[in-house]
Design a protein around this motif. Sequence first.
Motif, PDB file in Angstrom:
ATOM      1  N   VAL A 214       0.845  -1.190   0.000  1.00  0.00           N
ATOM      2  CA  VAL A 214       0.000   0.000   0.000  1.00  0.00           C
ATOM      3  C   VAL A 214       0.887   1.249   0.000  1.00  0.00           C
ATOM      4  N   GLY A 215       0.579   2.194  -0.884  1.00  0.00           N
ATOM      5  CA  GLY A 215       1.357   3.415  -1.011  1.00  0.00           C
ATOM      6  C   GLY A 215       2.443   3.339  -2.057  1.00  0.00           C
ATOM      7  N   SER A 216       2.715   2.158  -2.596  1.00  0.00           N
ATOM      8  CA  SER A 216       3.766   2.018  -3.603  1.00  0.00           C
ATOM      9  C   SER A 216       3.224   2.357  -4.983  1.00  0.00           C
ATOM     10  N   ALA A 217       4.123   2.796  -5.878  1.00  0.00           N
ATOM     11  CA  ALA A 217       3.745   3.085  -7.263  1.00  0.00           C
ATOM     12  C   ALA A 217       3.675   1.779  -8.039  1.00  0.00           C
ATOM     13  N   VAL A 218       2.568   1.569  -8.741  1.00  0.00           N
ATOM     14  CA  VAL A 218       2.373   0.317  -9.483  1.00  0.00           C
ATOM     15  C   VAL A 218       2.401   0.544 -10.985  1.00  0.00           C
ATOM     16  N   GLY A 219       2.397   1.795 -11.472  1.00  0.00           N
ATOM     17  CA  GLY A 219       2.422   2.034 -12.906  1.00  0.00           C
ATOM     18  C   GLY A 219       2.494   3.507 -13.235  1.00  0.00           C
ATOM     19  N   LYS A 220       2.732   3.808 -14.558  1.00  0.00           N
ATOM     20  CA  LYS A 220       2.809   5.179 -15.041  1.00  0.00           C
ATOM     21  C   LYS A 220       1.995   5.305 -16.313  1.00  0.00           C
ATOM     22  N   ILE A 221       1.530   6.503 -16.577  1.00  0.00           N
ATOM     23  CA  ILE A 221       0.799   6.810 -17.798  1.00  0.00           C
ATOM     24  C   ILE A 221       1.108   8.251 -18.173  1.00  0.00           C
ATOM     25  N   LYS A 222       1.120   8.566 -19.535  1.00  0.00           N
ATOM     26  CA  LYS A 222       1.491   9.903 -19.956  1.00  0.00           C
ATOM     27  C   LYS A 222       0.688  10.333 -21.168  1.00  0.00           C
ATOM     28  N   ALA A 223       0.224  11.581 -21.118  1.00  0.00           N
ATOM     29  CA  ALA A 223      -0.409  12.227 -22.263  1.00  0.00           C
ATOM     30  C   ALA A 223       0.597  13.165 -22.895  1.00  0.00           C
ATOM     31  N   ASN A 224       0.665  13.184 -24.233  1.00  0.00           N
ATOM     32  CA  ASN A 224       1.633  13.999 -24.952  1.00  0.00           C
ATOM     33  C   ASN A 224       1.080  15.401 -25.183  1.00  0.00           C
ATOM     34  N   ASP A 225       1.974  16.381 -25.066  1.00  0.00           N
ATOM     35  CA  ASP A 225       1.620  17.779 -25.335  1.00  0.00           C
ATOM     36  C   ASP A 225       2.780  18.381 -26.100  1.00  0.00           C
ATOM     37  N   ALA A 226       2.473  18.927 -27.321  1.00  0.00           N
ATOM     38  CA  ALA A 226       3.525  19.482 -28.173  1.00  0.00           C
ATOM     39  C   ALA A 226       4.058  20.798 -27.643  1.00  0.00           C
ATOM     40  N   ASP A 227       3.371  21.421 -26.703  1.00  0.00           N
ATOM     41  CA  ASP A 227       3.841  22.691 -26.165  1.00  0.00           C
ATOM     42  C   ASP A 227       5.035  22.460 -25.238  1.00  0.00           C
ATOM     43  N   ALA A 228       5.612  23.575 -24.807  1.00  0.00           N
ATOM     44  CA  ALA A 228       6.804  23.511 -23.956  1.00  0.00           C
ATOM     45  C   ALA A 228       6.577  24.327 -22.697  1.00  0.00           C
ATOM     46  N   GLY A 229       7.446  24.060 -21.693  1.00  0.00           N
ATOM     47  CA  GLY A 229       7.394  24.829 -20.453  1.00  0.00           C
ATOM     48  C   GLY A 229       6.092  24.637 -19.709  1.00  0.00           C
ATOM     49  N   SER A 230       5.631  25.726 -19.095  1.00  0.00           N
ATOM     50  CA  SER A 230       4.403  25.650 -18.306  1.00  0.00           C
ATOM     51  C   SER A 230       3.180  25.364 -19.152  1.00  0.00           C
ATOM     52  N   ASN A 231       3.255  25.621 -20.466  1.00  0.00           N
ATOM     53  CA  ASN A 231       2.113  25.347 -21.337  1.00  0.00           C
ATOM     54  C   ASN A 231       1.879  23.856 -21.518  1.00  0.00           C
ATOM     55  N   ALA A 232       2.887  23.047 -21.143  1.00  0.00           N
ATOM     56  CA  ALA A 232       2.731  21.600 -21.241  1.00  0.00           C
ATOM     57  C   ALA A 232       2.494  20.955 -19.884  1.00  0.00           C
ATOM     58  N   ASP A 233       2.364  21.762 -18.814  1.00  0.00           N
ATOM     59  CA  ASP A 233       2.114  21.195 -17.488  1.00  0.00           C
ATOM     60  C   ASP A 233       0.787  20.453 -17.490  1.00  0.00           C
ATOM     61  N   MET A 234       0.782  19.342 -16.752  1.00  0.00           N
ATOM     62  CA  MET A 234      -0.353  18.428 -16.802  1.00  0.00           C
ATOM     63  C   MET A 234      -0.791  18.046 -15.402  1.00  0.00           C
ATOM     64  N   LYS A 235      -2.056  17.742 -15.283  1.00  0.00           N
ATOM     65  CA  LYS A 235      -2.599  17.186 -14.045  1.00  0.00           C
ATOM     66  C   LYS A 235      -3.478  15.996 -14.402  1.00  0.00           C
ATOM     67  N   TYR A 236      -3.201  14.869 -13.708  1.00  0.00           N
ATOM     68  CA  TYR A 236      -3.935  13.639 -13.975  1.00  0.00           C
ATOM     69  C   TYR A 236      -4.909  13.385 -12.831  1.00  0.00           C
ATOM     70  N   THR A 237      -6.105  12.936 -13.178  1.00  0.00           N
ATOM     71  CA  THR A 237      -7.126  12.593 -12.188  1.00  0.00           C
ATOM     72  C   THR A 237      -7.854  11.337 -12.634  1.00  0.00           C
ATOM     73  N   ILE A 238      -8.343  10.587 -11.629  1.00  0.00           N
ATOM     74  CA  ILE A 238      -9.212   9.430 -11.900  1.00  0.00           C
ATOM     75  C   ILE A 238     -10.641   9.940 -11.809  1.00  0.00           C
ATOM     76  N   ILE A 239     -11.353   9.954 -12.933  1.00  0.00           N
ATOM     77  CA  ILE A 239     -12.690  10.566 -12.946  1.00  0.00           C
ATOM     78  C   ILE A 239     -13.777   9.562 -12.604  1.00  0.00           C
ATOM     79  N   ASN A 240     -13.564   8.297 -12.884  1.00  0.00           N
ATOM     80  CA  ASN A 240     -14.534   7.267 -12.486  1.00  0.00           C
ATOM     81  C   ASN A 240     -13.891   5.910 -12.688  1.00  0.00           C
ATOM     82  N   GLY A 241     -14.671   4.883 -12.401  1.00  0.00           N
ATOM     83  CA  GLY A 241     -14.181   3.519 -12.499  1.00  0.00           C
ATOM     84  C   GLY A 241     -14.287   2.813 -11.173  1.00  0.00           C
ATOM     85  N   ASP A 242     -14.377   1.469 -11.219  1.00  0.00           N
ATOM     86  CA  ASP A 242     -14.535   0.706  -9.977  1.00  0.00           C
ATOM     87  C   ASP A 242     -13.251   0.622  -9.173  1.00  0.00           C
ATOM     88  N   GLY A 243     -12.157   1.090  -9.739  1.00  0.00           N
ATOM     89  CA  GLY A 243     -10.896   1.054  -9.000  1.00  0.00           C
ATOM     90  C   GLY A 243     -10.500   2.381  -8.396  1.00  0.00           C
TER      91      GLY A 243
END
Length: 721
Positions: A214-243
Amino acid sequence: SFQLLQMLHSNSDKGDGSVKYILTGEGAGTIFIIDDTTGDIHSTKSLDREQKTHYVLHAQAIDRRTNKPLEPESEFIIKVQDINDNAPKFTDGPYIVTVPEMSEMGTSVLQVTATDADDPTYGNSARVVYSILQGQPYFSVDPKTGVIRTALHNMDREAREHYSVVVQAKDMAGQVGGLSGSTTVNITLTDVNDNPPRFPQKHYQLYVPESAQVGSAVGKIKANDADAGSNADMKYTIINGDGSGMFSISTDKETREGIISLKKPLNYEKKKSYTLNIEGANTHLDFRFSHLGPFKDVTMLKIIVGDVDEPPLFSMPSYVMEVYENAKIGTVVGTVAAQDPDSTNSLVRYFIDHNTEEDRYFIIDANTGTIKTAKIFDREETPWYNITVAASEIDNLGLLSHVPVDIRILDVNDNPPELAREYDVVVCENAKPGQVIQTVSATDKDNSANGPRFHYSLDEGLSLNPNFTLRNNEDNTASILTRRRRFSRTTQDVYYLPILISDSGIPSLSSSSTLTIRVCACERDGRVRTCHAEAFLSSAGLSTGALIAILLCVIILLAIVVLFITLRRSKKEPLIISEEDVRENVVTYDDEGGGEEDTEAFDITALRNPSAAEELKYRRDVRPDVMHTPRHQPSSSLNSIDVHEFIKQRLAEADLDPSVPPYDSIQTYAYEGHRSEAGSISSLDSVTTHSDQDYNYLGDWGPEFKKLAELYGEIESERTT
């Protein structure tokens, strides 16, 4: 070669060579020379207008024979006429500049300026025109102002980021034959948020073993953005799902990846897969390009739970057990329980993880998990023990699980109470009955159930203590009180008081402690002055210098007394004038008595009654060299002896006594003769009479009269009582 610039001629010049021409001023003789016969002026070298625009010269005609001027001196100015001999120059180049991508066409980028050293007021030599040699069709330049602007719509940084533009400046208004200069302008397109993030795939799959922590990282995922710097900053969220309740996602700001972590333990036997819908969105939006959005993307992640052989699972995350101190070896403390969570449900074996020496105080049944004592415990030494119990499957001993077990040692009443500390108890000589001289408290190593409430009593045996008593304060303390009035250091300076202390345990335990009580001299307000007879002088607050001065005075006084006694021995006078004049006579000696020491040194009880005078008494402060045999007289003769004869007899004995010091001493006889019909007027027994005299003023006489003030103060308090 010399270039003819000017011809000078004087009206007095007849052409016969009698006139001489002289030239002075700027550059005369170096740049400009004159023919002294003809007056022709020539230049010796080329002139540069950019260095000097004009020269001021003076010319004069003189008679060659007499050197006298024929005409006044003339001034003339030679102006240098400009030609186009300087090309335009960019003094600040090359240039580095940026412009945001997707800018509107005609957006100003930079203004360049070229300078021409030629004369701007004469012809077109300094009239500059700008043009682009390299950088079209992306940028343009204003021919007159040199302002560089974007020449295309929506220039995309992601397509091309860097541009090199060459700008030319040409004089003569750009006509043929004009001179030119150029510079380079390096233009970089800066990024704007004009590209939304996109996941490369719409579906992902991830394998996670059920043994993941519990608390360990089990995987990674990435969305691509052609912009650079702060314009490519990203935030990931789990919006739904049984997990969503089993997993969480966070954003790595460096790599802009979504890190998937485990929130709760996985159990393959309960659920074998989970589905997550993950959204990646930009955090810095530019609303000018919102029409290119939305600036977020969603993908689906399916997590497959892998089955692994898990260690046994304890029924509780931790255990707390209790056992009484002094319990026998082998006493059961408690039981732990674990079960194999896998479908095989293998048998479990238990053992104690002996990481520390204290773990060896206990043993555990390998099959049942029952914990027993291996030693006898003392709660006052160690009230808690912390051990770790491990469990493993019987067919896989390397797969372990651990659980902490905290064992509390319960108290039994095995420690008697005792005084909390060593007490220094003091009782004043002028103490009164019932006065509290000390409050004592006790401690008990046992806990509150077997310790307080304490009960105090005097360990008196069969006799009652006549000096002190004890009072329970009902707050685990006791007060020591005096039972009688007045204590004397000379009689007894230390008292020992045994105290019996009992606790509230069942059965109750008790102990006896002895208090040492010192008798001290105190002030009237209760402050301790001294507890030792030899400390009397120091209690008066005298310094070392004062003591030395007093000692010198005493020595001088003794010398005077010895001299005085020597003179007195040469002429002695009887204390009683005649036999007929028999009465009490007061003889004054300028010598201070020794106080209580005199009452100890001289026993005058025999002198108060003639009947007791049958035995000779020696002074106790001087050891006699010759022991006299006591003389006995018949009782009838003592009763009939005359006082005058009695005194003469004692005086003779004192003169013949070899143990008497070699100086006169007064001897007091508090006895009146039988023939006196009047009562005694002596003050020796006046202490037994009552008087209304107030002796409180004695306390104001200083430290030398403290003892007298205390004596009369006690007498007064006894009368009042």
